[in-house]
Scaffold this motif. Sequence first.
Motif, PDB file in Angstrom:
ATOM      1  N   THR A  36       0.769  -1.113  -0.114  1.00  0.00           N
ATOM      2  CA  THR A  36      -0.030  -0.099  -0.164  1.00  0.00           C
ATOM      3  C   THR A  36       0.883   1.118  -0.022  1.00  0.00           C
ATOM      4  O   THR A  36       1.617   1.386   0.985  1.00  0.00           O
TER       5      THR A  36
ATOM      6  N   GLU B  72     -12.116  -1.138   0.722  1.00  0.00           N
ATOM      7  CA  GLU B  72     -12.745  -1.925   2.014  1.00  0.00           C
ATOM      8  C   GLU B  72     -12.227  -3.028   2.057  1.00  0.00           C
ATOM      9  O   GLU B  72     -12.076  -4.001   1.079  1.00  0.00           O
TER      10      GLU B  72
ATOM     11  N   ARG C 176      -2.747  15.680   5.399  1.00  0.00           N
ATOM     12  CA  ARG C 176      -3.432  14.988   6.617  1.00  0.00           C
ATOM     13  C   ARG C 176      -3.581  15.831   7.685  1.00  0.00           C
ATOM     14  O   ARG C 176      -2.759  16.589   8.072  1.00  0.00           O
TER      15      ARG C 176
ATOM     16  N   GLY D 232      -3.855   7.364  -1.241  1.00  0.00           N
ATOM     17  CA  GLY D 232      -5.083   7.657  -1.664  1.00  0.00           C
ATOM     18  C   GLY D 232      -6.044   6.730  -0.979  1.00  0.00           C
ATOM     19  O   GLY D 232      -5.937   6.372   0.244  1.00  0.00           O
ATOM     20  N   GLN D 233      -7.402   6.687  -1.482  1.00  0.00           N
ATOM     21  CA  GLN D 233      -8.458   6.297  -0.715  1.00  0.00           C
ATOM     22  C   GLN D 233      -8.071   4.565  -0.506  1.00  0.00           C
ATOM     23  O   GLN D 233      -7.773   3.861  -1.691  1.00  0.00           O
ATOM     24  N   LEU D 234      -8.374   4.086   0.651  1.00  0.00           N
ATOM     25  CA  LEU D 234      -8.120   2.410   0.666  1.00  0.00           C
ATOM     26  C   LEU D 234      -9.293   1.861   0.344  1.00  0.00           C
ATOM     27  O   LEU D 234     -10.272   2.281   0.500  1.00  0.00           O
TER      28      LEU D 234
ATOM     29  N   CYS E 167      -3.422   0.559   6.753  1.00  0.00           N
ATOM     30  CA  CYS E 167      -2.655   0.207   5.640  1.00  0.00           C
ATOM     31  C   CYS E 167      -2.038  -1.165   5.720  1.00  0.00           C
ATOM     32  O   CYS E 167      -1.605  -1.629   4.879  1.00  0.00           O
TER      33      CYS E 167
END
Length: 409
Positions: free
Chosen positions: A18, A64, A44, A60-62, A82
């Motif tokens: 990630t 689900e 952040r 960026g957006q993790l 992460c």
Amino acid sequence: MVISGKREEIVVSGIGITSSVGIGKREFSDALLKGKSNFGMLNREGRQHEGKSFVGAEIGQLPELPNFPMRFARTCSLSTLCALNAINEAWHEAKLADQDPKRIGLFIGGSNFQARHLMTLQAQASDPSFINPNYGLSVFDTDLGGVCTEYFGISGMSCTVGGASASGQLVILHAINAILAGQVDTCIVLGALTDLSYWELQAFQSLGAMASEGDVEHPHLACRPFDAATKGFVFGESSGALVIERASTAQFRGSLPYVVIKGIETVSDGHRNPDPSFEGECAVIKKLLKNTGLSASQINYVNPHGTGSKVGDAVELAALAHCGLRHASINTTKSITGHGLTAAGMIELIATILQMKQGQLHPSLNLESPIDEDFNWVRTQAQNHKVDYAINMSIGFGGVNTALCLQNI
């Protein structure tokens, strides 16, 4: 530590990552080969103060996670989320659902990696008597391991290993020892995301280690390891996981290994200050070559620590040259990803493995005037290159030097 030879080979059978340039190894590898970075201003919460902000790269957006408990979703730190994503990718690739959970270990590289998360919990408390109870869990690094072992059902041994920026590689040595000692059959090794707050960022800048705020106008140019114009490291969020085990264990589950871990070594400089040691770096390289039985001429790729520190970069190249490695192809992963601190060694190891399997080396961004031209640099474009043996270096504050050798299969 020599691993292959008389003992059965230790292999890497799963990868998960990630990062700011890609979530998952496919996106990550594609970004590396294209030289696609993601540097900008750090946005952040908790990374700015009184209008001051820093250059870096954020994830960026993790995605689900399946069947993720709501109580975790409400309380987990960014480092934990992460980690779960990276482990999930490696877990499924290595088919660990078919492994006895009592024989799986989780080894986490890093310490004090949730600073921003803890700071935001403090800031949310209007009265010190009413601090979020989750603070009492998150203050310990083992909380990350607790969430991950519960989510994946791991009931073998679990621990954290701190080695500053060498943590992501140092943890592999301890995991291999656990496998060789028979304590577990399979280890997930994680380079944990270092979630820096404003205070750590400011401190690194004050130390002269991190690139100054003057680079904000051109953030994509700020990270330039081994270049004469470097001004220090640039932070980049990342977390990576590998599955390591004996070759026969992976074969039993039908998991195909990526590479053999030929050897890994560590030595200490014996001092506190963050300045690098030529003697220490030479010692760890020579120890690695001796114990793996390889000559310097057999190493045809080096993935260096290369943070962008003027002193650190120069010392590292001097050590590589002294140990006979000028001929090996070399590039700079941090020029694309930024410096992941506790995760850095793991991220660069993953980058090395993916390049070895693809037969291509990624470019080095912003390497316009190398401080030593007499190396086999990969410059502005990716290059086709068959790697037989690779060395990956990691150096940590406190005089920690590690070097790891991979063999292609």
